[in-house]
Structure formats: C-alpha cells, structure tokens
Design a protein around this motif. Structure first.
Motif, PDB file in Angstrom:
ATOM      1  N   GLN A  88      -6.595   7.755  -2.264  1.00 22.60           N
ATOM      2  CA  GLN A  88      -7.339   6.603  -2.754  1.00 22.60           C
ATOM      3  C   GLN A  88      -7.864   5.758  -1.589  1.00 22.60           C
ATOM      4  O   GLN A  88      -7.302   5.767  -0.495  1.00 22.60           O
ATOM      5  CB  GLN A  88      -6.460   5.720  -3.648  1.00 22.60           C
ATOM      6  CG  GLN A  88      -6.090   6.355  -4.973  1.00 22.60           C
ATOM      7  CD  GLN A  88      -5.406   5.369  -5.904  1.00 22.60           C
ATOM      8  OE1 GLN A  88      -4.851   4.363  -5.486  1.00 22.60           O
ATOM      9  NE2 GLN A  88      -5.437   5.661  -7.207  1.00 22.60           N
ATOM     10  N   ASP A 117     -11.081   7.197  -5.958  1.00 20.26           N
ATOM     11  CA  ASP A 117      -9.837   7.951  -6.157  1.00 20.26           C
ATOM     12  C   ASP A 117     -10.193   9.432  -6.256  1.00 20.26           C
ATOM     13  O   ASP A 117     -10.805   9.875  -7.229  1.00 20.26           O
ATOM     14  CB  ASP A 117      -9.136   7.485  -7.437  1.00 20.26           C
ATOM     15  CG  ASP A 117      -7.754   8.134  -7.613  1.00 20.26           C
ATOM     16  OD1 ASP A 117      -7.448   9.095  -6.877  1.00 20.26           O
ATOM     17  OD2 ASP A 117      -7.003   7.674  -8.480  1.00 20.26           O
ATOM     18  N   THR A 140      -8.676  -2.564  -8.495  1.00 24.04           N
ATOM     19  CA  THR A 140      -9.280  -1.269  -8.819  1.00 24.04           C
ATOM     20  C   THR A 140      -9.678  -0.541  -7.544  1.00 24.04           C
ATOM     21  O   THR A 140     -10.358  -1.119  -6.698  1.00 24.04           O
ATOM     22  CB  THR A 140     -10.524  -1.457  -9.704  1.00 24.04           C
ATOM     23  OG1 THR A 140     -10.154  -2.162 -10.888  1.00 24.04           O
ATOM     24  CG2 THR A 140     -11.128  -0.110 -10.072  1.00 24.04           C
ATOM     25  N   PRO A 141      -9.276   0.714  -7.382  1.00 27.33           N
ATOM     26  CA  PRO A 141      -9.651   1.445  -6.165  1.00 27.33           C
ATOM     27  C   PRO A 141     -11.166   1.583  -6.026  1.00 27.33           C
ATOM     28  O   PRO A 141     -11.887   1.704  -7.021  1.00 27.33           O
ATOM     29  CB  PRO A 141      -8.994   2.818  -6.350  1.00 27.33           C
ATOM     30  CG  PRO A 141      -7.918   2.606  -7.359  1.00 27.33           C
ATOM     31  CD  PRO A 141      -8.411   1.517  -8.260  1.00 27.33           C
ATOM     32  N   LEU A 182       0.827  -1.196   0.000  1.00 29.72           N
ATOM     33  CA  LEU A 182       0.000   0.000   0.000  1.00 29.72           C
ATOM     34  C   LEU A 182       0.868   1.256   0.000  1.00 29.72           C
ATOM     35  O   LEU A 182       2.062   1.218   0.311  1.00 29.72           O
ATOM     36  CB  LEU A 182      -0.920  -0.013   1.222  1.00 29.72           C
ATOM     37  CG  LEU A 182      -1.885  -1.196   1.279  1.00 29.72           C
ATOM     38  CD1 LEU A 182      -2.485  -1.338   2.664  1.00 29.72           C
ATOM     39  CD2 LEU A 182      -2.987  -1.036   0.235  1.00 29.72           C
ATOM     40  N   SER A 229     -17.264   0.089  -6.000  1.00 33.46           N
ATOM     41  CA  SER A 229     -16.782   1.378  -6.488  1.00 33.46           C
ATOM     42  C   SER A 229     -17.733   2.475  -6.049  1.00 33.46           C
ATOM     43  O   SER A 229     -18.932   2.243  -5.850  1.00 33.46           O
ATOM     44  CB  SER A 229     -16.651   1.372  -8.015  1.00 33.46           C
ATOM     45  OG  SER A 229     -17.902   1.117  -8.630  1.00 33.46           O
ATOM     46  N   HIS A 272      -9.015   1.664  -1.021  1.00 33.85           N
ATOM     47  CA  HIS A 272      -8.976   0.326  -1.612  1.00 33.85           C
ATOM     48  C   HIS A 272      -9.824  -0.638  -0.796  1.00 33.85           C
ATOM     49  O   HIS A 272     -10.081  -0.404   0.400  1.00 33.85           O
ATOM     50  CB  HIS A 272      -7.537  -0.185  -1.688  1.00 33.85           C
ATOM     51  CG  HIS A 272      -6.656   0.641  -2.574  1.00 33.85           C
ATOM     52  ND1 HIS A 272      -6.541   0.422  -3.922  1.00 33.85           N
ATOM     53  CD2 HIS A 272      -5.847   1.692  -2.299  1.00 33.85           C
ATOM     54  CE1 HIS A 272      -5.710   1.297  -4.442  1.00 33.85           C
ATOM     55  NE2 HIS A 272      -5.270   2.090  -3.475  1.00 33.85           N
ATOM     56  N   GLU A 286      -5.775   5.543   1.890  1.00 33.49           N
ATOM     57  CA  GLU A 286      -4.417   5.994   1.613  1.00 33.49           C
ATOM     58  C   GLU A 286      -4.377   7.524   1.666  1.00 33.49           C
ATOM     59  O   GLU A 286      -5.244   8.189   1.081  1.00 33.49           O
ATOM     60  CB  GLU A 286      -3.937   5.506   0.253  1.00 33.49           C
ATOM     61  CG  GLU A 286      -3.681   4.010   0.208  1.00 33.49           C
ATOM     62  CD  GLU A 286      -3.152   3.541  -1.128  1.00 33.49           C
ATOM     63  OE1 GLU A 286      -2.453   2.514  -1.167  1.00 33.49           O
ATOM     64  OE2 GLU A 286      -3.437   4.210  -2.158  1.00 33.49           O
TER      65      GLU A 286
END
Length: 803
Positions: free
Chosen positions: A55, A71, A67-68, A31, A130, A57, A51
């Motif tokens: 982002q 973001d 895929t995040p 990460l 998502s 996750h 993060e």
C-alpha cells in the motif's frame, strides 16, 4: 572590502541558546512495514509513504489520510524478507500527466522485479488523493534467482532519466557473478529515458548503448544490493548506499558529470577489501585500477546493512546544507559528513543527537526520504520522522553589545542548454525490412497571444504569463477573446516522420465566479501573426496598448497587416473540441489535429498554429490559460507528438543477390543538460561579544533580505512571484545557484514566503498591509513592533534568529 558591523540589541522575554541540536519530529505513526517516503516535484502539501506489504499512503499537511492512495497488495509478493513493494518515483511531468512508477516483487515462488507505471484518478494530479490500480503498465520485468537482494529504489535524476537499483540476485557472494557481468541487469544501476506518456527508451548517452558491448540499459555495475540511492537536488551528484556481505558497508559517490559505466567492484571487492570468498589477490590486483572505491565504509562494529540517504538541501536547517546523511538498518545509527568530491570532512554520529532516549529509532531504520522542499525524513517500519531543529531556546532577559567582522564564500550551480551537430559514415549489406521506430516528443509553444475585441482593435497582450479565450461577462460588455498558439514542428520532428497522434494540453488558471462548463474549439490559422512586446498583467485580461509586431483583433501585425476577417483568418472547420470547466489541466486530441501537424511538417511555410475559441454566444464563457511565459514550467502549454520513423534493418526476401553501399549523413539535435559551476560569492560575517576579523561583501542572507524588503519593486510582472531575471536585474550579484537555493518549489520563481522561510521570518499577522499584493518588509514590521524595538528586530533578522 573591509567592514565593521555594530549591532545593539535589546531583547525582552527570551534568551538565545547556543546552536541548537537536531531532533526528530514524528509526522506519521502506526504504519505497517513503511520502507520509503517521497513527494512529487512542487507538491509542498503531501508526502507519499510506501509500505512493503503493497500500500501507499498520503500524509497531507501533517495528517495521515485514512484511505490509501493505492493498494496493490493483491499482486505484490511480500515474503517477510526483502521482497515486496519497495520503491516509488513520480514522473518529472507528474503535475500534467499524473504518472508514477513502482518497483515491486511479484511471482510467488518464482520471484521477479517489476517496474510498473500507474496513474492518478482525476484531472489535477496535485489534488488527486487516489490512484487507479487498474492503470498498471509493466515497463520492465527482471527474474530474481533468489529470495533476497532485490534492490528496490527507483528515482529520477536531475537529467530527468529514470534510474533503477537492481541487487545481484541474492544468495551469498553473488554465486552467478552477476555484479561483474555487464550483459546482465542484476547487480546494476539501470537508466531509462521516459517520455511524457511513460514510454521507456534507452538514452543514447548510456555507456553501453548501441554497438558498445554490454546491456544498453546499464548505467553502473559491480553493486551488491543498492537498497537506497539518491541525487543531490542541487548538484545532480549520485550517492549509493550498497549493502555489504559480511565485512563492509559502503557509501559510493558518482559526480554529476560522470559518463557512466563505473564499476563499484562487487563481487571481487567488498568495499575496499578483496573478497577472498570469491576472488584471489591476483583477481583483485587486476581489477583494482578500474574500481571506484567507496567514499566511506564501515564494519560490523557499527552495523550490518547500510541505508543510503540524501544531501540536505532544505531551508529549515541552513547549517546542514550540503551535509550527507545516512544510517544503518540494524544498529539504527545515523551519521553525516560533507564531501567536496575529493575530501570527506565534518564526519559526525547523529542518532544520539536526533533521538537521545532511543525511543523513536528503537527498531530498524528502513529508509530516508525527501519532501518537495528538500527537508529530510527518516523512515522506520512504523513511523515517518522529520529531521528538525529542536530549538534549544530558554527564557530570560538580557542586554548586550557586539562588534565583529567576518568573511564568507558561496558556491553556485548553473544549468545550460546546448545544440550539437554530427556526421557519420556507415556501410551495410543485405536486404530486408525493419519496424519503424515510434518516438514521442513534447513541444512547448514558440508563440501564443490573445486577440481582444474592442472598438479600436489596438489592444494586445503580446508576451505575458496568460492568454484568454471566450466571452466576457456583462461588466466587460460581453466582449470576445480569442487565443492563438503556435508550435515549431519542422525544427523538432524529422522531415520523414509519420505523425501518429498529437495532444495539446493547456492549464486553466482562472474562470468567472459564476460559470458553467463550455466548449473550447481549435481551428487552424490561415495567416501568420505576431507576438510583440506588449504584456497584459491584469487577471481579467484587459490587455494593453498594442505595439508594432503585436497581433490584435484587426491586425495580424499591428500597424502593418490586417486580418481579412476581424478576429483572425482560418482555413476551415473545427479540428478538436474540449469542454472546459474550472481551474485544471485540459487536453485536445483528434485525427484532424494529427493531419494539421503532418501538413506543417511536410510544408513548414503553412504552419501558423491554431486559434482557441470559446463559446462566443455564451456570456462569461471566458477562461484564462497559462502561456508559454508562465513562471511555473509545469503549467505551460505542451504539444505531445507521437510519430514513427521509417524502419531500417535486416530481413529475408525473395530473390538473389547482395549489395553493398556507403553513405554519409548529417543530423542536428537539441538536448538539455545540467552543468556545475563554482564561484566565489560574497558573505557577511557576524560577531557576538567583541572580536575582529576580515570579510568581503555580502552573503546570500543579505541578498534574500534585500529581495524581501523590495520584493514588489523587483517583481516586474506584479504577480506575486519573482523570476531569476527580475531578481538578478535588481541584484546583479545574485547567481542562479543562489537563486535555486531560495526557490523551494524549484519552479523557477520566488514567492515572498520562500524568502521568509530562508530568513526565518514569520508570516505577517495583525495588519492590513496585504504583503503578497503591495506590502513591504518595513510596512508590516512597523505595524507589528513598536519603533523602539525595530532595531532589535532587524538585528535578529540579520542573524536569522527569530523567536
């Protein structure tokens, strides 16, 4: 009660080591500046990793998705220091509304903190991997005068209010004295009520709300940089890790029954020490009586930046329940202790136990986190590490006998609801107009039922976990089902309210195997109807024989009143339509529905609710909808009502003259609250080798074991789930606090899996006993183990030592 337990065990092929130490299990690596991990309530498959660079996750069932989830690095200001994407909190109703909140810094050279709302992409939030970056609604924005001390934590408490941690604005020693200024948001813990649609408002119970001097949103003050805080998921107690200046790091504690408004001392005090860089001894003496001092503090020998953690309430580490874990960012040391509100006990350093080689915690403990089941995680910039039991098992053979006695005590917590009434007097002068207040209420049904078309017209479901609508398949002769649902409007919405919008949300829990999307219509009911005691439990919605008071296809109230038209009387045409496909949440909303609710508010005697009708000319159009009695609270129907109250205020107008007046008024309100209770429970003791002691009754292990062994007998609904009412009827000594410990998903119901997890019992394998449907503990034990080993197996089960 005095008792002696004698257990003879014969265990082949394994040996039991002493109590195992804790360890760290990596669940995600690679990460980039990970600073937090969390999960929505009830989502036992996913972890969400924040993060700092912008982002989020997902770790699904142990796998980091490529895929995040989201973001927003294009709008996050990460300055390599303390700014960036710092916090994430999921709305308590995330399962239905898909909303979540972020705490991040933005603004380039002129930093500001944003608290923003986002939503997921998709109908089912628990299946949505998502989120929509364009769904942002900024709910709060606070200027940051310096580049550090941004706070960063956001979390919903057990009261479902949103708490926001704000640092003092930065620099050193709080040069602007924000921490002690109750009119400033910096250096504070803020608290907001969040509606189902995400709208923020100030709770009336906030300590500085209304006419009390101070910023309305402030809950606590005197904080320097509350980087991480948490709520005990069992008690509701608040724990704050407040990062110090250059002398002390502190852990602050606030009990769940606190009225708020507590002062934690900064900048006058740093921990328990008078901060002589900003304050004199006289300043400290004047404030000392008002300050809430930390329950634990440490100096620079142990670290330089405290990372607040959590009280462990999971089930994988039963010996750690009730223990508070925390750490230091720079030294990577981890500690734990117990705290009863007065005394700290069992203080331990845990990092050497968790990471003996120092390879996993080699740099920078940035945060702790909790999953939906209450298991704990430690976050470093590059890893998510789960705190687990390292097993401590070896191989060997042996025989042994033991005799022992013991005693145990337990604590429990309870929840309660209350109503209150109040009177007030006021005086005022002036003329003018004010803007009306817009309020959102989320209501749950007072009644819902199914009308079943059949020859006799005497089939009903009354109070059950589901209701049905639509046309069945050929196997059921293509019979019709119609749902009825009613919400109490007048008791929840003020009589003077003007309805602006309404939205009905229903959860479909079953659909025919072969189906196509079909339209479901809402039509206003014209007559009152009953919801009697009969209850259908079959998935197909066959219903049971109606009882007096049930609504059926022919009767509004069985045996007493008939519908004028079989299947129900309506006032007119369709007020809303929604296309329904497979299992998911669906919403109905229209201006006509708002008109219905307004009419029911103005004339409560006309409120008979709505019919829900499927495509009655289409075979296999029927759907099963979760009802108000469903055990999963998030799946129950809701009616979101947005309304406006007439404005009151001061203003300017034409004309001359002043007036004075006095008035009295009464109001009623309902609220939910959580309370704590302690009680003595019954415990069971065990001994190894030979020894004697005293004990009383049984503990939670025995209660859980009994429930596991007799799960289907206790489950009155025969739906594979056990409610507290069912469990306590079977075991009257079970209290709500104990029940909540067993209920990992906190959904108000137990599964056999949750009981097995508590006891450390594995899933049954290699048998056809269909545990969830009709098995029992004895059934599958007898199939898994030879009779000669059954006593040994049961002995190990009682000690929760299953290898």
């Amino acid at each position: 009660m005095r008792y002696v337990v004698v257990v003879m065990t014969l265990v082949l092929g394994c040996g039991q080591a002493p109590a195992a130490a804790l360890a760290l299990l990596p669940v995600a690596e690679g990460l980039d500046r990970a600073v937090y991990v969390t999960a929505p309530r009830g989502d036992t498959h996913r972890l969400f990793v924040v993060e700092q660079t912008g982002q989020i996750h997902i770790v699904r069932d142990g796998t980091l998705l490529t895929t995040p989830f989201l973001d927003i690095s294009d709008r996050v200001t990460y300055n390599g220091l303390e700014a960036g994407l710092l916090g994430l909190a999921f709305h308590p109703d995330f399962a239905t509304n898909g909303l979540f909140y972020l705490n991040y810094t933005a603004g380039g050279s002129n930093l500001l903190t944003r608290i923003s709302q986002f939503s997921v992409i998709g109908v089912d939030p628990f299946a949505a991997d998502s989120a929509n970056p364009n769904s942002e609604t900024v709910r709060l924005s606070v200027d940051q005068p310096f580049a550090n001390h941004d706070g960063g934590m956001v979390a919903f408490g057990l009261d479902d209010y949103l708490y926001i941690g704000m640092g003092d604005g930065g620099s050193a020693n709080d040069p602007l004295n924000r921490g002690q200024d109750i009119f400033e948001p910096l250096g504070k813990l803020l608290r907001y009520a969040v509606a189902a649609n995400g709208t923020f408002s100030i709770p009336a119970s906030n300590p500085f709300a209304g006419v009390t001097p101070g910023l309305d949103s402030v809950w606590a003050y005197g904080l320097r940089n509350p980087w991480r805080f948490s709520f005990d998921r069992l008690t509701g107690d608040l724990w704050i890790g407040d990062v110090g200046q250059n002398q002390r790091e502190e852990i602050d504690f606030e009990p769940a029954d606190s009225p708020g408004g507590l002062n934690y001392g900064w900048r006058v005090f740093e921990g328990t020490r008078c901060n002589q860089a900003t304050s004199t001894e006289e300043d400290c003496a004047d404030l000392e009586e008002a300050v809430i001092f930390p329950v634990y503090e440490y100096g620079r020998d142990d670290g330089q930046a405290v990372v607040g953690g959590y009280v462990y309430r999971g089930n994988a580490l039963p010996e750690e329940r009730g223990v508070y874990f925390f750490a230091d960012y720079s030294s990577t040391r981890v500690w734990s202790f117990r705290y009863d509100g007065t005394t700290r006990t069992e203080f331990q350093r845990r990092d050497l136990e968790l990471d003996p080689t120092g390879s996993l915690l080699s740099c920078c403990v940035s945060s702790f986190g909790e999953d939906a089941a209450g298991e704990l995680y430690i976050v470093t910039f590059s890893r998510i590490l789960k705190i687990v039991n390292d097993g401590g098992e070896g191989e060997g053979e042996g025989e042994g006998e033991g005799e022992g006695e013991g005693e145990g005590e337990g604590e429990g917590e309870g929840e309660g609801e209350g109503e209150g009434e109040g009177e007030g007097e006021g005086e005022g002068e002036g003329e003018g107009e004010g803007e009306g207040e817009v309020i959102v209420e989320t209501l749950t049904p007072v009644k819902d039922v199914t009308l079943y078309e059949d020859a006799e017209g005497d089939v009903a479901n009354g109070r059950g976990a589901s209701f049905f609508s639509g046309k069945t398949g050929p196997n059921n002769s293509g019979l019709l089902r119609r749902g009825l649902i009613q919400f109490e409007i007048a008791a929840s919405i003020p009589a003077e309210a003007v309805i602006r919008s309404v939205a009905l949300t229903l959860h479909v829990s079953n659909a025919p195997l072969e189906h196509t999307p079909v339209a479901f219509r809402l039509i206003r009911a014209a007559r009152n109807w009953g919801e009697g005691e009969s209850s259908e439990n079959s998935p197909g919605g066959q219903g049971t024989v109606a009882e007096v008071g049930d609504a059926t296809w022919l009767h509004t109230f069985f045996n007493t009143q008939f519908w004028a038209v079989p299947g129900g009387d309506t006032t007119g045409g369709v007020v809303a339509t929604q296309t329904v496909d497979d299992v998911a949440f669906y919403q109905w909303s229209s201006a006509a529905m708002s008109e219905d609710v307004q009419a029911w508010l103005d004339t409560p005697a006309t409120n008979f609710g709505w019919f829900l009708l499927g495509e009655e000319s289409v075979s296999q159009s029927s759907r099963r909808f979760d009802s108000k009695d469903h055990i999963v609270r998030a799946n129950r129907p809701t009616l979101r009502v947005e309304y406006e109250l007439p404005g009151e205020g001061e203003g300017e107008g034409e004309g001359e003259g002043e007036g004075e007046g006095e008035g009295e008024g009464e109001g009623e309100g309902e609220g939910e609250g959580e309370g704590e209770g302690e009680g003595e429970g019954e415990g069971e003791g065990e001994g190894e080798g030979e020894g004697e002691g005293e004990g009383e009754g049984e503990n939670l292990e025995q209660v859980a074991e009994d429930l596991l062994a007799n799960f289907n007998d206790a489950d009155g609904n025969l739906n594979g789930l056990l409610t507290f009412a069912e469990a306590s009827a079977f075991r009257p000594d079970l209290n709500l606090g104990q029940f909540n410990q067993l209920d990992l998903n906190r959904d108000g119901a137990l599964t056999p899996g949750e009981l097995r997890s508590f006891l450390g019992v594995p899933e049954p394998t290699g048998c056809n006993c269909r545990w969830l449907a009709n098995g029992s503990l004895e059934d599958w034990l007898n199939q898994l183990f030879p009779a000669a080993l059954l006593l040994a197996v049961m002995g190990r089960l009682r000690g929760k030592r299953w290898n």
